[in-house]
Motif scaffolding. Structure first.
Motif, mmCIF file in Angstrom:
data_model
loop_
_atom_site.group_PDB
_atom_site.id
_atom_site.type_symbol
_atom_site.label_atom_id
_atom_site.label_comp_id
_atom_site.label_asym_id
_atom_site.label_seq_id
_atom_site.Cartn_x
_atom_site.Cartn_y
_atom_site.Cartn_z
ATOM 1 N N UNK A 244 0.826 -1.204 0.000
ATOM 2 C CA UNK A 244 0.000 0.000 0.000
ATOM 3 C C UNK A 244 0.860 1.253 0.000
ATOM 4 N N UNK A 245 1.891 1.284 0.838
ATOM 5 C CA UNK A 245 2.753 2.464 0.904
ATOM 6 C C UNK A 245 3.462 2.681 -0.423
ATOM 7 N N UNK A 278 -2.932 -4.849 10.472
ATOM 8 C CA UNK A 278 -1.504 -4.586 10.230
ATOM 9 C C UNK A 278 -1.277 -3.972 8.857
ATOM 10 N N UNK A 279 -2.153 -4.281 7.890
ATOM 11 C CA UNK A 279 -1.988 -3.774 6.528
ATOM 12 C C UNK A 279 -2.207 -2.266 6.447
ATOM 13 N N UNK A 280 -2.754 -1.671 7.511
ATOM 14 C CA UNK A 280 -2.990 -0.228 7.530
ATOM 15 C C UNK A 280 -2.171 0.474 8.612
ATOM 16 N N UNK A 281 -1.040 -0.118 8.959
ATOM 17 C CA UNK A 281 -0.185 0.472 9.997
ATOM 18 C C UNK A 281 0.281 1.870 9.622
ATOM 19 N N UNK A 311 -7.191 -5.620 21.600
ATOM 20 C CA UNK A 311 -6.216 -5.599 20.506
ATOM 21 C C UNK A 311 -5.922 -4.175 20.050
ATOM 22 N N UNK A 312 -6.971 -3.369 19.909
ATOM 23 C CA UNK A 312 -6.798 -1.975 19.490
ATOM 24 C C UNK A 312 -6.044 -1.180 20.547
ATOM 25 N N UNK A 313 -6.406 -1.385 21.806
ATOM 26 C CA UNK A 313 -5.730 -0.717 22.925
ATOM 27 C C UNK A 313 -4.226 -0.980 22.877
ATOM 28 N N UNK A 314 -3.848 -2.246 22.656
ATOM 29 C CA UNK A 314 -2.429 -2.614 22.595
ATOM 30 C C UNK A 314 -1.743 -2.003 21.379
ATOM 31 N N UNK A 315 -2.418 -2.044 20.219
ATOM 32 C CA UNK A 315 -1.823 -1.501 18.994
ATOM 33 C C UNK A 315 -1.561 -0.003 19.121
ATOM 34 N N UNK A 316 -2.510 0.718 19.722
ATOM 35 C CA UNK A 316 -2.351 2.166 19.876
ATOM 36 C C UNK A 316 -1.197 2.489 20.811
#
Length: 340
Positions: A244-245, A278-281, A311-316
Motif C-alpha cells: 500500500x505504501x 496490520x496492513x494499515x499500519x 487488541x486496538x488498545x495494545x496496537x495504539x
C-alpha cells in the motif's frame, strides 16, 4: 481517558463523545458495511475471482507480482503493450489481458457497488454526522462518502470540500479550511487510499476527479471513463502495508494526503468502522504525526467486542506510548454515522 469497568473496556454511547473544533473522522470498511452488506467481502480480487470475472491466467498475473493492486497491474500491462508497439513486437496476449482485467474491474465494481437509490436514505444522517468534523478521511474506495458530501452541500450553512478544482486537486488545500460566503462551517474530505471517483492518465500522469452532471449517473460516468485506453482507476483496495505504501508513493494525491494532510496538527480523532489491521499500519503512524492526544473508536457489538478493544488498545499504545487517551463507543449509537 481510558474507560474500563470490572477489568473490561467500557463501551459508551456516541452521545457521550465530545468532539472538538479540530476533530477529524477516519472511516474504515465497517462504515460502508453499515450502509450496505454488499461491501462485506474482505478481498475485491478474491470476490471477482469467485464470481468468474477473472480467468486463471489473469489471477496468476496478480500472484506473480504478489499484489492485489489493480492499478499497478493495469499500469504494467499498458506499458508493456505500448513498449511492444514501439518496438514493432506483435503480442496480442498482452493487449487482450489488459482489456480483460480492465473489463473485469468495470463489470465487477458495477455488480458489487450499491446503486444511488439504494443508499439514498442513509445520505442525510451520514452528511449530518460528517458535518460535525473539521476533516474526514475515508479509507473506502466506494462512493458513499462522495454521495453524502454532494447531498450535504444542499445545506446553505455548511459545505463539504474535497479540494478538487475543475477536477484537479489543489495542493494548497489548507486555504479550503475556511467557510465561504454565508456558510458557518465546512468539512474537508480526503481519500488516503483513493476512490472510484478518482482516475489517472498513464500517458500524462494526470490525476483527476471524475465528475458527472448528476449524482445518479456518476457510477456510469466512472465506468465510461475507465473504458478509455490510458485511464486507470486511482484506488488501493487491499494489500500489505508495504504494498500500500509503495502504491501511495507512486501517486501525488495519495502521497500528499498520507504525508501532509493526515499529519496536519489535530488533537482528536474519531475512528468509525476501522479494524486496525496490520496492513494499515501506515495510517496509524500518520495519525500519530498529527499530535493526536485522544482517540474515540467505534466498536461493533458482538461476542468478540472485548477482544477487539484489547487488541486496538495494545496496537495504539505500541505506536503512541501511554500519552494518549482512548475511549470506545457503540457503532450503533443514535446519531452516529447512518443511525437515526
Amino acid at each position: 481517558m481510558i474507560f474500563k469497568q470490572n477489568s473490561k473496556f467500557q463501551i459508551i454511547s456516541w452521545s457521550s463523545i465530545a468532539t472538538q473544533k479540530d476533530s477529524a473522522l477516519l472511516l474504515g470498511n465497517g462504515a460502508s458495511m453499515a450502509v450496505d452488506k454488499k461491501f462485506s467481502y474482505t478481498s475485491l480480487l478474491n470476490e471477482f475471482a469467485y464470481k468468474g470475472f477473472f480467468n486463471i491466467e489473469e489471477i496468476s498475473l496478480f500472484d506473480y507480482f504478489d499484489t492485489n493492486d489493480f492499478e499497478m497491474i493495469l499500469r504494467f500491462l499498458w506499458q508493456s503493450k505500448h513498449v511492444n508497439q514501439a518496438l514493432d513486437i506483435f503480442n496480442p496476449k498482452i493487449d487482450s489481458t489488459y482489456k480483460n482485467v480492465k473489463s473485469a474491474l468495470i463489470h465487477g465494481v458495477s455488480e458489487l457497488h450499491s446503486e444511488y437509490d439504494d443508499v439514498f436514505n442513509d445520505l442525510e444522517p451520514i452528511s449530518q454526522f460528517m458535518s460535525k468534523f473539521d476533516t474526514v478521511f475515508s479509507l473506502n474506495y466506494d462512493l458513499i462518502v462522495y454521495w453524502a458530501m454532494m447531498y450535504g452541500n444542499n445545506n446553505p450553512k455548511h459545505s463539504f470540500k474535497d479540494c478538487f478544482k475543475h477536477g484537479v486537486f489543489d495542493y494548497e488545500w489548507q486555504k479550503y479550511k475556511s467557510p465561504i460566503r454565508f456558510q458557518e462551517s465546512c468539512t474537508l474530505i480526503f481519500y488516503p487510499h483513493g476512490s472510484l471517483a478518482l482516475a489517472r492518465s498513464i500517458i500524462f500522469g494526470q490525476e483527476y476527479k471524475i465528475a458527472n452532471s448528476t449524482t445518479y449517473s456518476l457510477l456510469d460516468g466512472i465506468q465510461n471513463e475507465w473504458e478509455k485506453d490510458d485511464i486507470i482507476p486511482l484506488f488501493i483496495s487491499e494489500g500489505t502495508v508495504e504494498q500500500k505504501v509503495h502504491s501511495i508513493q507512486t501517486t501525488r494525491y495519495l502521497n500528499c494526503v498520507l504525508n501532509e494532510v493526515m499529519p496536519f496538527p489535530r488533537s482528536h480523532w474519531v475512528i468509525y468502522g476501522w479494524g486496525f489491521g496490520d496492513q494499515d499500519a501506515h495510517i496509524l503512524k500518520s495519525i500519530k504525526k498529527s499530535g493526536a492526544k485522544r482517540l474515540s473508536i467505534s466498536v461493533y457489538r458482538g461476542s468478540d467486542e472485548q477482544e477487539f478493544c484489547g487488541r486496538v488498545y495494545s496496537a495504539i499504545h505500541r505506536e503512541f506510548g501511554h500519552f494518549i487517551d482512548i475511549e470506545f463507543f457503540d457503532s450503533y449509537s443514535p446519531k452516529c454515522w447512518n443511525n437515526a
